[in-house]
Design a protein around this motif. Structure first.
Motif, PDB file in Angstrom:
ATOM      1  N   ALA A 152      18.013   2.441 -11.872  1.00  0.00           N
ATOM      2  CA  ALA A 152      17.897   1.020 -10.432  1.00  0.00           C
ATOM      3  C   ALA A 152      17.539   2.303  -9.742  1.00  0.00           C
ATOM      4  O   ALA A 152      17.162   3.988 -10.275  1.00  0.00           O
ATOM      5  CB  ALA A 152      18.927   1.282 -10.192  1.00  0.00           C
ATOM      6  N   VAL A 153      16.334   1.736  -8.532  1.00  0.00           N
ATOM      7  CA  VAL A 153      15.747   2.454  -7.974  1.00  0.00           C
ATOM      8  C   VAL A 153      16.738   2.860  -6.638  1.00  0.00           C
ATOM      9  O   VAL A 153      17.099   1.689  -5.930  1.00  0.00           O
ATOM     10  CB  VAL A 153      14.179   2.298  -7.207  1.00  0.00           C
ATOM     11  CG1 VAL A 153      13.813   2.728  -6.050  1.00  0.00           C
ATOM     12  CG2 VAL A 153      13.204   2.299  -8.523  1.00  0.00           C
TER      13      VAL A 153
ATOM     14  N   PRO B 227      23.441   3.291   1.525  1.00  0.00           N
ATOM     15  CA  PRO B 227      22.380   3.588  -0.190  1.00  0.00           C
ATOM     16  C   PRO B 227      21.826   1.455  -0.529  1.00  0.00           C
ATOM     17  O   PRO B 227      23.171   0.772   0.073  1.00  0.00           O
ATOM     18  CB  PRO B 227      23.217   3.609  -1.268  1.00  0.00           C
ATOM     19  CG  PRO B 227      24.546   4.523  -0.569  1.00  0.00           C
ATOM     20  CD  PRO B 227      24.581   4.032   0.626  1.00  0.00           C
ATOM     21  N   SER B 228      20.423   1.211  -0.276  1.00  0.00           N
ATOM     22  CA  SER B 228      20.407   0.106  -0.571  1.00  0.00           C
ATOM     23  C   SER B 228      19.084   0.096  -2.035  1.00  0.00           C
ATOM     24  O   SER B 228      19.056   1.201  -2.510  1.00  0.00           O
ATOM     25  CB  SER B 228      19.352  -0.584   0.561  1.00  0.00           C
ATOM     26  OG  SER B 228      18.009   0.270   0.814  1.00  0.00           O
ATOM     27  N   PHE B 229      18.865  -0.598  -2.794  1.00  0.00           N
ATOM     28  CA  PHE B 229      17.994  -1.445  -3.944  1.00  0.00           C
ATOM     29  C   PHE B 229      17.056  -1.813  -3.944  1.00  0.00           C
ATOM     30  O   PHE B 229      17.515  -3.108  -3.676  1.00  0.00           O
ATOM     31  CB  PHE B 229      18.877  -1.335  -5.145  1.00  0.00           C
ATOM     32  CG  PHE B 229      20.301  -0.454  -5.670  1.00  0.00           C
ATOM     33  CD1 PHE B 229      20.201   0.383  -6.380  1.00  0.00           C
ATOM     34  CD2 PHE B 229      21.657  -1.634  -5.274  1.00  0.00           C
ATOM     35  CE1 PHE B 229      21.323   0.969  -6.780  1.00  0.00           C
ATOM     36  CE2 PHE B 229      22.702  -0.438  -5.177  1.00  0.00           C
ATOM     37  CZ  PHE B 229      22.646   0.542  -6.236  1.00  0.00           C
ATOM     38  N   PRO B 230      15.670  -1.040  -3.297  1.00  0.00           N
ATOM     39  CA  PRO B 230      14.770  -1.870  -3.399  1.00  0.00           C
ATOM     40  C   PRO B 230      14.013  -2.855  -4.412  1.00  0.00           C
ATOM     41  O   PRO B 230      12.981  -3.342  -4.069  1.00  0.00           O
ATOM     42  CB  PRO B 230      13.707  -0.588  -2.522  1.00  0.00           C
ATOM     43  CG  PRO B 230      14.163   0.674  -3.051  1.00  0.00           C
ATOM     44  CD  PRO B 230      16.068   0.566  -3.245  1.00  0.00           C
ATOM     45  N   LYS B 231      14.336  -2.342  -5.510  1.00  0.00           N
ATOM     46  CA  LYS B 231      13.707  -2.893  -6.878  1.00  0.00           C
ATOM     47  C   LYS B 231      14.995  -3.684  -7.478  1.00  0.00           C
ATOM     48  O   LYS B 231      16.287  -3.730  -7.874  1.00  0.00           O
ATOM     49  CB  LYS B 231      12.467  -2.106  -7.370  1.00  0.00           C
ATOM     50  CG  LYS B 231      11.349  -1.681  -6.175  1.00  0.00           C
ATOM     51  CD  LYS B 231      10.792  -0.847  -7.360  1.00  0.00           C
ATOM     52  CE  LYS B 231       9.456  -0.326  -6.570  1.00  0.00           C
ATOM     53  NZ  LYS B 231       8.313   0.516  -8.124  1.00  0.00           N
TER      54      LYS B 231
ATOM     55  N   LYS C 169       7.958   9.190  -5.146  1.00  0.00           N
ATOM     56  CA  LYS C 169       6.771   9.426  -4.202  1.00  0.00           C
ATOM     57  C   LYS C 169       7.489   8.793  -2.325  1.00  0.00           C
ATOM     58  O   LYS C 169       6.308   9.276  -1.370  1.00  0.00           O
ATOM     59  CB  LYS C 169       5.088   9.040  -4.072  1.00  0.00           C
ATOM     60  CG  LYS C 169       4.251   9.814  -5.337  1.00  0.00           C
ATOM     61  CD  LYS C 169       2.929   9.211  -5.869  1.00  0.00           C
ATOM     62  CE  LYS C 169       2.300  10.059  -7.129  1.00  0.00           C
ATOM     63  NZ  LYS C 169       1.047   8.797  -7.555  1.00  0.00           N
ATOM     64  N   ASP C 170       7.479   7.136  -2.304  1.00  0.00           N
ATOM     65  CA  ASP C 170       7.724   7.194  -1.101  1.00  0.00           C
ATOM     66  C   ASP C 170       9.184   7.632  -0.461  1.00  0.00           C
ATOM     67  O   ASP C 170      10.243   7.078   0.465  1.00  0.00           O
ATOM     68  CB  ASP C 170       8.099   5.356  -1.768  1.00  0.00           C
ATOM     69  CG  ASP C 170       8.901   5.058  -2.733  1.00  0.00           C
ATOM     70  OD1 ASP C 170      10.141   6.141  -3.264  1.00  0.00           O
ATOM     71  OD2 ASP C 170       8.892   3.851  -2.822  1.00  0.00           O
ATOM     72  N   GLY C 171       9.814   8.078  -1.726  1.00  0.00           N
ATOM     73  CA  GLY C 171      11.442   9.521  -1.200  1.00  0.00           C
ATOM     74  C   GLY C 171      12.557   8.585  -1.673  1.00  0.00           C
ATOM     75  O   GLY C 171      13.193   8.739  -1.275  1.00  0.00           O
ATOM     76  N   THR C 172      12.403   7.426  -2.747  1.00  0.00           N
ATOM     77  CA  THR C 172      13.515   6.664  -3.228  1.00  0.00           C
ATOM     78  C   THR C 172      13.494   7.556  -4.687  1.00  0.00           C
ATOM     79  O   THR C 172      12.771   8.768  -5.112  1.00  0.00           O
ATOM     80  CB  THR C 172      13.518   5.745  -3.967  1.00  0.00           C
ATOM     81  OG1 THR C 172      12.111   5.529  -4.574  1.00  0.00           O
ATOM     82  CG2 THR C 172      12.186   4.534  -2.043  1.00  0.00           C
ATOM     83  N   LEU C 173      14.679   7.538  -4.597  1.00  0.00           N
ATOM     84  CA  LEU C 173      14.842   7.842  -6.471  1.00  0.00           C
ATOM     85  C   LEU C 173      15.330   7.178  -7.279  1.00  0.00           C
ATOM     86  O   LEU C 173      15.913   6.166  -6.775  1.00  0.00           O
ATOM     87  CB  LEU C 173      16.312   9.141  -5.555  1.00  0.00           C
ATOM     88  CG  LEU C 173      16.488  10.570  -5.029  1.00  0.00           C
ATOM     89  CD1 LEU C 173      17.321  11.431  -4.975  1.00  0.00           C
ATOM     90  CD2 LEU C 173      15.496  11.297  -6.233  1.00  0.00           C
TER      91      LEU C 173
END
Length: 201
Positions: free
Chosen positions: A22-23, A3-7, A55-59
Protein backbone atom coordinates in the motif's frame (compact mmCIF):
# COMPACT_ATOMS: atom_id res chain seq x y z
CA UNK A 1 -2.84 15.75 7.16
CA UNK A 2 -4.65 12.49 7.86
CA UNK A 3 -2.99 9.46 6.20
CA UNK A 4 -4.40 8.59 2.78
CA UNK A 5 -3.88 5.97 0.08
CA UNK A 6 -3.31 7.70 -3.29
CA UNK A 7 -3.21 4.31 -5.04
CA UNK A 8 -5.29 1.21 -4.49
CA UNK A 9 -3.65 -1.46 -2.29
CA UNK A 10 -2.21 -4.42 -4.20
CA UNK A 11 -1.67 -8.08 -3.29
CA UNK A 12 0.39 -10.36 -5.50
CA UNK A 13 1.97 -13.81 -5.54
CA UNK A 14 5.71 -14.07 -6.27
CA UNK A 15 7.26 -17.51 -6.22
CA UNK A 16 5.14 -18.82 -3.38
CA UNK A 17 5.32 -15.58 -1.39
CA UNK A 18 2.30 -13.34 -0.91
CA UNK A 19 3.13 -9.63 -0.93
CA UNK A 20 0.63 -7.01 0.27
CA UNK A 21 1.51 -3.42 -0.66
CA UNK A 22 0.00 0.00 0.00
CA UNK A 23 1.25 3.47 -0.91
CA UNK A 24 0.67 5.95 1.92
CA UNK A 25 0.64 9.75 1.93
CA UNK A 26 1.03 11.15 5.43
CA UNK A 27 2.36 14.39 6.90
CA UNK A 28 3.79 13.90 9.44
CA UNK A 29 4.76 10.30 8.75
CA UNK A 30 2.44 7.89 10.48
CA UNK A 31 2.88 4.91 12.74
CA UNK A 32 1.99 1.71 10.92
CA UNK A 33 0.61 -1.52 12.31
CA UNK A 34 -0.31 -4.68 10.43
CA UNK A 35 -3.15 -6.89 11.68
CA UNK A 36 -4.27 -10.41 10.80
CA UNK A 37 -7.96 -10.39 11.67
CA UNK A 38 -7.71 -8.53 15.03
CA UNK A 39 -4.24 -9.73 16.03
CA UNK A 40 -1.16 -7.57 15.44
CA UNK A 41 1.30 -9.17 13.03
CA UNK A 42 4.82 -9.54 14.39
CA UNK A 43 7.85 -9.89 12.13
CA UNK A 44 9.22 -13.44 11.97
CA UNK A 45 11.00 -15.83 9.63
CA UNK A 46 7.85 -16.01 7.44
CA UNK A 47 6.40 -12.52 7.94
CA UNK A 48 8.52 -9.62 6.70
CA UNK A 49 7.61 -5.93 6.80
CA UNK A 50 9.23 -3.20 4.74
CA UNK A 51 8.85 0.47 3.85
CA UNK A 52 10.38 2.32 0.89
CA UNK A 53 10.20 6.07 0.39
CA UNK A 54 9.05 7.03 -3.11
CA UNK A 55 10.29 9.95 -5.21
CA UNK A 56 7.05 11.87 -4.61
CA UNK A 57 7.45 11.65 -0.84
CA UNK A 58 4.91 8.89 -0.31
CA UNK A 59 5.86 5.63 1.41
CA UNK A 60 5.34 2.12 0.04
CA UNK A 61 4.60 -0.28 2.90
CA UNK A 62 4.62 -4.03 2.35
CA UNK A 63 3.96 -7.24 4.25
CA UNK A 64 5.39 -10.44 2.78
CA UNK A 65 4.08 -13.87 3.84
CA UNK A 66 6.47 -16.68 2.91
CA UNK A 67 4.78 -19.98 1.95
CA UNK A 68 1.31 -19.20 3.35
CA UNK A 69 -0.34 -21.87 5.47
CA UNK A 70 -4.01 -22.52 6.10
CA UNK A 71 -3.90 -20.61 9.39
CA UNK A 72 -2.52 -17.54 7.57
CA UNK A 73 -5.74 -17.11 5.58
CA UNK A 74 -8.14 -14.29 6.39
CA UNK A 75 -8.37 -10.51 6.53
CA UNK A 76 -5.25 -8.35 6.84
CA UNK A 77 -5.27 -4.65 7.67
CA UNK A 78 -2.57 -1.98 7.43
CA UNK A 79 -3.40 0.77 9.93
CA UNK A 80 -1.61 4.10 9.57
CA UNK A 81 -1.91 6.69 12.36
CA UNK A 82 -0.59 10.23 12.73
CA UNK A 83 -1.56 13.29 14.79
CA UNK A 84 -4.42 14.11 12.40
CA UNK A 85 -6.09 10.70 12.42
CA UNK A 86 -5.81 7.21 11.00
CA UNK A 87 -6.70 5.23 7.90
CA UNK A 88 -6.77 1.55 6.93
CA UNK A 89 -5.92 -0.53 3.88
CA UNK A 90 -7.52 -3.96 3.76
CA UNK A 91 -6.44 -7.22 2.13
CA UNK A 92 -7.91 -10.73 1.96
CA UNK A 93 -5.58 -13.74 1.86
CA UNK A 94 -6.94 -17.06 0.67
CA UNK A 95 -4.89 -20.24 0.96
CA UNK A 96 -5.58 -22.37 -2.08
CA UNK A 97 -6.28 -26.01 -2.92
CA UNK A 98 -4.12 -29.00 -1.95
CA UNK A 99 -0.81 -29.39 -3.85
CA UNK A 100 -1.07 -31.63 -6.89
CA UNK A 101 -4.82 -31.20 -7.32
CA UNK A 102 -4.40 -28.97 -10.38
CA UNK A 103 -7.03 -26.59 -9.03
CA UNK A 104 -6.27 -22.90 -8.52
CA UNK A 105 -7.69 -20.29 -6.15
CA UNK A 106 -8.42 -17.10 -8.10
CA UNK A 107 -5.47 -14.76 -8.60
CA UNK A 108 -5.05 -11.78 -10.91
CA UNK A 109 -2.82 -12.40 -13.93
CA UNK A 110 -2.68 -8.79 -15.19
CA UNK A 111 -3.38 -5.27 -13.96
CA UNK A 112 -7.04 -4.18 -14.10
CA UNK A 113 -7.87 -1.85 -16.98
CA UNK A 114 -10.59 0.48 -18.21
CA UNK A 115 -11.19 1.23 -21.87
CA UNK A 116 -13.88 2.65 -24.17
CA UNK A 117 -15.03 2.00 -27.71
CA UNK A 118 -14.42 4.49 -30.52
CA UNK A 119 -17.34 6.81 -29.76
CA UNK A 120 -17.23 6.35 -25.94
CA UNK A 121 -20.72 4.86 -25.92
CA UNK A 122 -19.47 1.75 -24.08
CA UNK A 123 -16.96 1.69 -21.22
CA UNK A 124 -15.46 -1.64 -20.18
CA UNK A 125 -13.74 -2.46 -16.90
CA UNK A 126 -11.70 -5.65 -17.14
CA UNK A 127 -9.82 -7.87 -14.70
CA UNK A 128 -7.86 -10.92 -15.86
CA UNK A 129 -7.90 -13.86 -13.48
CA UNK A 130 -6.31 -17.29 -13.32
CA UNK A 131 -8.52 -19.87 -11.59
CA UNK A 132 -9.69 -23.48 -11.67
CA UNK A 133 -12.59 -24.17 -11.56
CA UNK A 134 -13.91 -21.15 -13.48
CA UNK A 135 -14.65 -18.28 -11.09
CA UNK A 136 -17.88 -16.43 -10.56
CA UNK A 137 -17.70 -12.64 -10.41
CA UNK A 138 -19.38 -9.73 -8.71
CA UNK A 139 -18.97 -5.96 -8.88
CA UNK A 140 -19.48 -3.14 -6.41
CA UNK A 141 -19.60 0.63 -6.96
CA UNK A 142 -18.77 2.73 -3.90
CA UNK A 143 -19.46 -0.28 -1.64
CA UNK A 144 -22.87 -0.98 -3.23
CA UNK A 145 -23.64 -4.06 -5.33
CA UNK A 146 -23.82 -3.45 -9.07
CA UNK A 147 -26.86 -5.12 -10.63
CA UNK A 148 -27.07 -6.26 -14.25
CA UNK A 149 -29.56 -4.22 -16.25
CA UNK A 150 -30.05 -2.79 -19.73
CA UNK A 151 -26.96 -0.57 -19.51
CA UNK A 152 -24.72 -2.82 -17.39
CA UNK A 153 -23.61 -6.30 -18.35
CA UNK A 154 -21.30 -8.83 -16.61
CA UNK A 155 -19.14 -10.87 -18.99
CA UNK A 156 -16.67 -13.69 -18.27
CA UNK A 157 -14.69 -15.10 -21.19
CA UNK A 158 -11.94 -17.71 -21.41
CA UNK A 159 -8.59 -16.38 -22.60
CA UNK A 160 -7.79 -19.49 -24.58
CA UNK A 161 -6.63 -21.99 -22.01
CA UNK A 162 -4.20 -22.00 -19.08
CA UNK A 163 -7.22 -21.40 -16.80
CA UNK A 164 -7.20 -17.65 -17.49
CA UNK A 165 -10.37 -15.58 -17.76
CA UNK A 166 -11.33 -12.00 -18.52
CA UNK A 167 -13.97 -10.67 -16.13
CA UNK A 168 -15.68 -7.57 -17.50
CA UNK A 169 -18.26 -5.01 -16.56
CA UNK A 170 -19.66 -3.22 -19.62
CA UNK A 171 -21.49 0.07 -19.17
CA UNK A 172 -23.45 1.37 -22.13
CA UNK A 173 -24.15 5.10 -22.55
CA UNK A 174 -22.12 5.99 -19.43
CA UNK A 175 -23.40 8.78 -17.22
CA UNK A 176 -21.86 10.94 -14.49
CA UNK A 177 -23.49 8.72 -11.85
CA UNK A 178 -21.50 5.75 -13.15
CA UNK A 179 -18.25 7.32 -11.95
CA UNK A 180 -16.50 6.27 -8.76
CA UNK A 181 -14.55 3.44 -7.20
CA UNK A 182 -15.42 -0.09 -8.34
CA UNK A 183 -14.49 -3.41 -6.75
CA UNK A 184 -14.25 -6.57 -8.87
CA UNK A 185 -14.36 -9.89 -6.99
CA UNK A 186 -13.56 -13.29 -8.51
CA UNK A 187 -14.45 -16.37 -6.48
CA UNK A 188 -14.41 -20.16 -6.65
CA UNK A 189 -14.61 -22.86 -3.99
CA UNK A 190 -10.94 -22.38 -3.09
CA UNK A 191 -11.01 -18.66 -2.38
CA UNK A 192 -11.42 -15.22 -3.87
CA UNK A 193 -9.47 -12.19 -4.98
CA UNK A 194 -10.49 -8.61 -5.63
CA UNK A 195 -9.24 -5.50 -7.35
CA UNK A 196 -10.24 -1.84 -7.35
CA UNK A 197 -10.74 0.36 -10.41
CA UNK A 198 -11.54 4.08 -10.47
CA UNK A 199 -13.84 5.34 -13.21
CA UNK A 200 -13.56 9.07 -13.74
CA UNK A 201 -15.34 11.44 -16.12
Amino acid sequence: MKPSFPKDPVMRNEGGKIIMEAVVKSDPKGKITWYHEKTEVKESSRFKMASVEQKDGTLLYSLTVDTPKKEDAGAYTLKVTNASGDNNAKFSLNVGPPPGSGDIAPEFSADPKIYANADNSVITMECQVKAKPEPTSSWMQEEKDVKEEDRKKFITTSLGGDNKYAIKLEIKNPQAGDGGKYKCTAKNKYGSCYAYLSLKF
